[in-house]
Scaffold this active site. Sequence first.
Site, mmCIF file in Angstrom:
data_model
loop_
_atom_site.group_PDB
_atom_site.id
_atom_site.type_symbol
_atom_site.label_atom_id
_atom_site.label_comp_id
_atom_site.label_asym_id
_atom_site.label_seq_id
_atom_site.Cartn_x
_atom_site.Cartn_y
_atom_site.Cartn_z
ATOM 1 N N ASP A 1 0.991 -0.860 -0.026
ATOM 2 C CA ASP A 1 -0.181 -0.142 0.044
ATOM 3 C C ASP A 1 0.927 0.881 0.356
ATOM 4 O O ASP A 1 1.636 1.564 0.686
ATOM 5 C CB ASP A 1 -1.044 -0.609 1.158
ATOM 6 C CG ASP A 1 -2.593 1.073 1.503
ATOM 7 O OD1 ASP A 1 -2.004 2.027 0.425
ATOM 8 O OD2 ASP A 1 -2.735 1.052 1.505
ATOM 9 N N ASP B 1 -3.202 2.416 -5.371
ATOM 10 C CA ASP B 1 -1.896 2.360 -4.752
ATOM 11 C C ASP B 1 -2.028 1.419 -4.559
ATOM 12 O O ASP B 1 -1.522 1.382 -3.186
ATOM 13 C CB ASP B 1 -2.616 3.683 -4.415
ATOM 14 C CG ASP B 1 -2.967 3.678 -3.387
ATOM 15 O OD1 ASP B 1 -4.174 3.412 -3.215
ATOM 16 O OD2 ASP B 1 -2.842 3.639 -1.988
ATOM 17 N N GLU B 2 -2.947 0.100 -4.487
ATOM 18 C CA GLU B 2 -2.630 -1.232 -3.512
ATOM 19 C C GLU B 2 -2.687 -2.213 -4.372
ATOM 20 O O GLU B 2 -2.923 -2.011 -5.399
ATOM 21 C CB GLU B 2 -3.947 -1.505 -2.703
ATOM 22 C CG GLU B 2 -4.046 -0.381 -1.352
ATOM 23 C CD GLU B 2 -5.895 -0.763 -0.740
ATOM 24 O OE1 GLU B 2 -5.766 -1.449 -0.458
ATOM 25 O OE2 GLU B 2 -5.998 0.361 -1.209
HETATM 26 MG MG LIG Z 1 -1.877 4.110 0.154
#
Ligand SMILES: [Mg+2]
Length: 422
Positions: free
Chosen positions: A10, A113-114
């Site tokens: 993350d 974003d993960e």
């Molecule tokens: Mg994040």
Amino acid sequence: MSGRVIFHIDVNSAFLSWEAVYRIRHLGGKLDLRTIPSAVGGDISKRHGIILAKSIPAKKYHIKTGEPVVDAVRKCPGLVLVPPNYELYEKSSKAFMAILRKYSGQVEQYSIDEAFVDMTGTESLFGNPVIAANTMKDEICQTLGFTVNVGVSSNKLLAKMASDFKKPNLVHTLFPEEIEKKMWPLPVRDLFFAGGASERKLNSLGIRTIGELAKTDVNTLKSVLKKHGEVILDFANGRDVSVVEPVPADNKGYGNSTTISFDVTDASTAKMVLLSLAETVGKRLRKDDVRIEVVAISIRFHDLTYASHQMVLQSATNITKEIHDAACRLFDELWDGRAIRHLGIHTSRVSRNSGSRQLSLFDDTDYEKLEKLDRAVDSIREKYGMDAIQRAAFLKQTGVDHMNGGISREKRTVDYKNEKEM
Ligand SMILES: [Mg+2]
């Protein structure tokens, strides 16, 4: 499932970090936005913009993602606000995913974003899971300039929970034997998919921690939360049978997906979301003057499982309605009634020539008319903005954006010349 090694990676304050890195590395700026109270705010010029990401120093002022920019500025008058730059986020995200794919072929992008990465069997290459996670984290930081948290466990749920522990730039493990010590003392809202309405209902039952939830009788939970009660009871006990589903990198086709802010439990809402995705995918195809022959949809359910389904069309197309029709057919074949959190449309087998349509006796659709309609809509949006025109179906619907797709909302590039010197 036992014996698997799953990572959840993350990016820390993704939009803000990416902007900070861009300003330092590419614009030669001296100030690192991550070290001061700062935030990315949607549409600062209009007063109803919201906070999309914030720096860690901004957190100290209790600024929250999703809150109005005006409220955030009231809490922290010195807050440095920067506008969103979705093109930058797309590029940063791609570079991030590319590094993850160096470590394993099993990479499931979960959001911009993960990602989940199945690292099972890579020990001889990268060392034990904690060493491998640190190597990965450090490579991302050295190569791309931003930090990530890595959660390490034997399933996706626990890995995701672990990556959310103390931030930034850290690796945490949460193996099943660590659940009691590391996860059970946390408030229920920290459990994946147990926030908001679920939290209120659980609190009304006197359940405040994940540990208390884990020991609650399933029927008690089902009486207030229905099927979802079962899902979060499994989660509270660290049970998750979903597997890492590698999602193909987007560069071979045109796709868009969106996480829905509420559970979708009816087909008509899901199809509205698919229409909004067909709109943005179709628009991109037409802009590049290409057509596609394969349409695929993907569904991510509220319990982290994932399903996808695809079909080959009779003729190549870039018509929004045709893409949507195909997506709806696929949806009807694929959906089993479970609550949906994320929907995607992916198209492939891209061609440039317009080709000739396979004529069918039973098909009296006026494709020429549909193409003209799409072209007219595109040019209106080009001139007056993407909200200048929308399909009538969206007028009666609340909660579904008519132009959905990952981060394409408010898509625009920041004109850095107009930004104040940083
Ligand atoms: Mg994040």
